[in-house]
Design a protein around this motif. Structure first.
Motif, PDB file in Angstrom:
ATOM      1  N   ASN A  64       0.839  -1.190   0.000  1.00 23.69           N
ATOM      2  CA  ASN A  64       0.000   0.000   0.000  1.00 23.69           C
ATOM      3  C   ASN A  64       0.877   1.244   0.000  1.00 23.69           C
ATOM      4  O   ASN A  64       1.822   1.349   0.783  1.00 23.69           O
ATOM      5  N   THR A  65       0.566   2.195  -0.885  1.00 19.49           N
ATOM      6  CA  THR A  65       1.285   3.476  -0.914  1.00 19.49           C
ATOM      7  C   THR A  65       0.349   4.555  -0.390  1.00 19.49           C
ATOM      8  O   THR A  65      -0.706   4.813  -0.976  1.00 19.49           O
ATOM      9  N   HIS A  66       0.746   5.185   0.705  1.00 25.00           N
ATOM     10  CA  HIS A  66      -0.103   6.125   1.446  1.00 25.00           C
ATOM     11  C   HIS A  66       0.546   7.501   1.357  1.00 25.00           C
ATOM     12  O   HIS A  66       1.671   7.693   1.828  1.00 25.00           O
ATOM     13  N   PHE A  67      -0.146   8.481   0.762  1.00 25.60           N
ATOM     14  CA  PHE A  67       0.448   9.771   0.433  1.00 25.60           C
ATOM     15  C   PHE A  67       0.019  10.864   1.407  1.00 25.60           C
ATOM     16  O   PHE A  67      -1.147  10.944   1.800  1.00 25.60           O
ATOM     17  N   ARG A  68       0.969  11.715   1.766  1.00 26.20           N
ATOM     18  CA  ARG A  68       0.698  12.918   2.534  1.00 26.20           C
ATOM     19  C   ARG A  68       1.364  14.111   1.846  1.00 26.20           C
ATOM     20  O   ARG A  68       2.513  14.010   1.392  1.00 26.20           O
ATOM     21  N   ALA A  69       0.641  15.227   1.774  1.00 26.82           N
ATOM     22  CA  ALA A  69       1.126  16.402   1.044  1.00 26.82           C
ATOM     23  C   ALA A  69       2.065  17.250   1.896  1.00 26.82           C
ATOM     24  O   ALA A  69       1.798  17.508   3.076  1.00 26.82           O
ATOM     25  N   PHE A  70       3.185  17.677   1.291  1.00 28.09           N
ATOM     26  CA  PHE A  70       4.153  18.572   1.920  1.00 28.09           C
ATOM     27  C   PHE A  70       4.648  19.562   0.859  1.00 28.09           C
ATOM     28  O   PHE A  70       4.553  19.289  -0.342  1.00 28.09           O
ATOM     29  N   GLY A  71       5.217  20.662   1.313  1.00 24.08           N
ATOM     30  CA  GLY A  71       5.822  21.622   0.405  1.00 24.08           C
ATOM     31  C   GLY A  71       7.272  21.262   0.119  1.00 24.08           C
ATOM     32  O   GLY A  71       8.144  21.468   0.955  1.00 24.08           O
ATOM     33  N   LYS A  72       7.527  20.663  -1.040  1.00 21.57           N
ATOM     34  CA  LYS A  72       8.859  20.271  -1.489  1.00 21.57           C
ATOM     35  C   LYS A  72       9.618  19.454  -0.434  1.00 21.57           C
ATOM     36  O   LYS A  72      10.701  19.826   0.007  1.00 21.57           O
ATOM     37  N   PRO A  73       9.086  18.320  -0.017  1.00 21.88           N
ATOM     38  CA  PRO A  73       9.794  17.500   0.977  1.00 21.88           C
ATOM     39  C   PRO A  73      11.017  16.836   0.381  1.00 21.88           C
ATOM     40  O   PRO A  73      10.972  16.296  -0.726  1.00 21.88           O
ATOM     41  N   MET A  74      12.118  16.882   1.112  1.00 27.50           N
ATOM     42  CA  MET A  74      13.349  16.238   0.659  1.00 27.50           C
ATOM     43  C   MET A  74      13.906  15.356   1.769  1.00 27.50           C
ATOM     44  O   MET A  74      13.592  14.198   1.875  1.00 27.50           O
ATOM     45  N   GLY A  75      14.745  15.912   2.655  1.00 30.18           N
ATOM     46  CA  GLY A  75      15.379  15.100   3.681  1.00 30.18           C
ATOM     47  C   GLY A  75      14.377  14.518   4.664  1.00 30.18           C
ATOM     48  O   GLY A  75      13.409  15.177   5.054  1.00 30.18           O
ATOM     49  N   ILE A  76      14.620  13.260   5.066  1.00 28.51           N
ATOM     50  CA  ILE A  76      13.822  12.597   6.096  1.00 28.51           C
ATOM     51  C   ILE A  76      14.783  11.992   7.117  1.00 28.51           C
ATOM     52  O   ILE A  76      15.761  11.342   6.747  1.00 28.51           O
ATOM     53  N   ALA A  77      14.509  12.227   8.381  1.00 25.21           N
ATOM     54  CA  ALA A  77      15.201  11.532   9.471  1.00 25.21           C
ATOM     55  C   ALA A  77      14.128  10.793  10.248  1.00 25.21           C
ATOM     56  O   ALA A  77      13.169  11.413  10.720  1.00 25.21           O
ATOM     57  N   ALA A  78      14.251   9.481  10.360  1.00 27.35           N
ATOM     58  CA  ALA A  78      13.163   8.706  10.961  1.00 27.35           C
ATOM     59  C   ALA A  78      13.703   7.516  11.726  1.00 27.35           C
ATOM     60  O   ALA A  78      14.719   6.920  11.349  1.00 27.35           O
ATOM     61  N   ASP A  79      13.024   7.176  12.798  1.00 25.14           N
ATOM     62  CA  ASP A  79      13.255   5.922  13.510  1.00 25.14           C
ATOM     63  C   ASP A  79      11.933   5.497  14.136  1.00 25.14           C
ATOM     64  O   ASP A  79      10.872   5.992  13.749  1.00 25.14           O
ATOM     65  N   ALA A  80      11.982   4.585  15.078  1.00 25.61           N
ATOM     66  CA  ALA A  80      10.752   4.036  15.644  1.00 25.61           C
ATOM     67  C   ALA A  80       9.948   5.066  16.432  1.00 25.61           C
ATOM     68  O   ALA A  80       8.738   4.912  16.597  1.00 25.61           O
TER      69      ALA A  80
END
Length: 372
Positions: A64-80
């Motif tokens: 499943n591909t679940h989309f959320r709108a952002f203004g020009k999103p680039m870098g992502i830092a993510a963990d649990a």
């Protein structure tokens, strides 16, 4: 070899239709990988203005591909527990609240819910990669000013490091600093598209002017790279994407050399690892002056966009998600550990009005019936 692709699952029926048909296909093996590892992916596309959660739906047994709108999103830092997204002039901060996930519909399906917590306005600094250090401080690649920076409440950004060949701190994209790798919780490696000190100077030799640098020593470890991105220190080795070649590469800093692990059918940008797997973002790249003359464009007349999974032990492609329409460029790919089916709540979501997160000592004063 991968399985034949099949159509991916569409968005939930209760969500409004997307203005563009963000259609994708994927291999069955990608669904198997997500199911067996128990993870999902957060993917950014600045061209389409979306952050995409790529997740396995156990009910439909589909990706499943679940989309959320952002203004020009680039870098992502993510963990649990945390997720941060860098946009055109903003960093958005989220926290994972499992108690909220348990209350989402349908019951029992979601195991993570990233709720917005705060926004920091940086000004237009062309945020590229981001990462947290050992103290929990977020580091950003500030591409427009050619520096690594952190954030505080009083300033747009706090410059912390820049390459020695940059003579000034100016919003001129002099070298196109873009990638950041951490080692032992500290910034250790960066990539740039040129060793240049003039406005947009990197463009003159973009095909072979790229370099990989060590942050503490400020030394160039590799030169002659084709548009490098996404350096990563993983399993005691230094990996990066040689985007202009469309490849995943392994560096030998002592010898000043590198070897290609896998060549893929797109502009490689965005990289994360899990066990022996590399999750790699691919972009079609526009037919424009920025991407003209690079080896990838000369090698492939048609390029693809999506997320590819590569076995880093032998370079085999194990699966992929390919966007057919609406998405042409990917920037970041980040594994969300322990999140099989996460949700990313929007800032206007009504549920935010009734979701309260308090310190443990404060919860003692909350009636049992209201406490999660």
């Amino acid at each position: 070899m991968t399985d034949e692709p099949q159509l991916s699952a569409s968005e939930a029926a209760d969500e409004p239709p997307q203005p563009d048909p963000l259609r994708s296909v994927y291999t069955n093996t990608l669904g198997d990988i997500l199911k067996q590892t128990g993870v999902s992916l957060a993917v950014s596309t600045y061209q389409a203005g979306k952050v995409i959660l790529v997740r396995y739906d156990p009910e439909t047994q589909t990706v499943n591909t679940h989309f959320r709108a952002f203004g020009k999103p680039m870098g992502i830092a993510a963990d649990a527990t945390r997720l941060a997204v860098g946009g055109v002039n903003t960093v958005w901060y989220y926290r994972n609240m499992p108690a909220v996930a348990r209350k989402l519909e349908p019951p029992g399906k979601h195991d993570a819910a990233y709720l917005p917590r705060r926004i920091h306005v940086t000004g237009d600094i062309d945020i590229h990669e981001m990462a947290w250090d050992a103290d929990g401080e977020l580091w950003l690649v500030n591409t427009r000013f050619g520096c690594l920076c952190t954030l505080d409440a009083d300033h747009s950004f706090h410059p912390r490091w820049r390459p020695p060949f940059l003579s000034a701190l100016a919003p001129e994209d002099r070298c196109h600093l873009n990638g950041l790798a951490m080692l032992d919780g500290r910034p250790q490696f960066v990539t740039a598209l040129g060793e240049t000190d003039t406005p947009g100077g990197w463009r003159a030799d973009k095909a072979r002017g790229g370099l990989l640098m060590e942050v503490p020593t400020r030394r160039a470890l590799l030169r002659g790279l084709s548009m490098p991105h996404s350096p990563r220190w993983y399993q005691n080795r230094l990996w990066f994407l040689e985007s202009g070649e469309g490849s995943l590469a392994l560096a030998n800093p002592r010898a000043g050399t590198w070897q290609t692990v896998a060549k893929l059918p797109g502009f490689t940008r965005g990289l994360d690892f899990l066990g022996p797997l590399a999750f790699i973002g691919l972009s079609q790249v526009r037919e424009s002056a920025t991407f003209s003359g690079i080896p990838l464009v000369e090698r492939l007349t048609e390029r693809t966009c999506g997320v590819w999974v590569v076995d880093i032990r032998d370079g085999r492609v194990l699966g992929f998600l390919r966007f057919e329409e609406g998405v042409q460029e990917i920037f970041a790919v980040s594994v969300l550990p322990g999140a099989r089916f996460p949700e990313l709540l929007e800032w206007t979501d009504e549920r935010l009005k009734h979701s309260y997160v308090l310190p443990d000592e404060a919860l003692a004063a909350v009636p049992d019936a209201l406490r999660e």
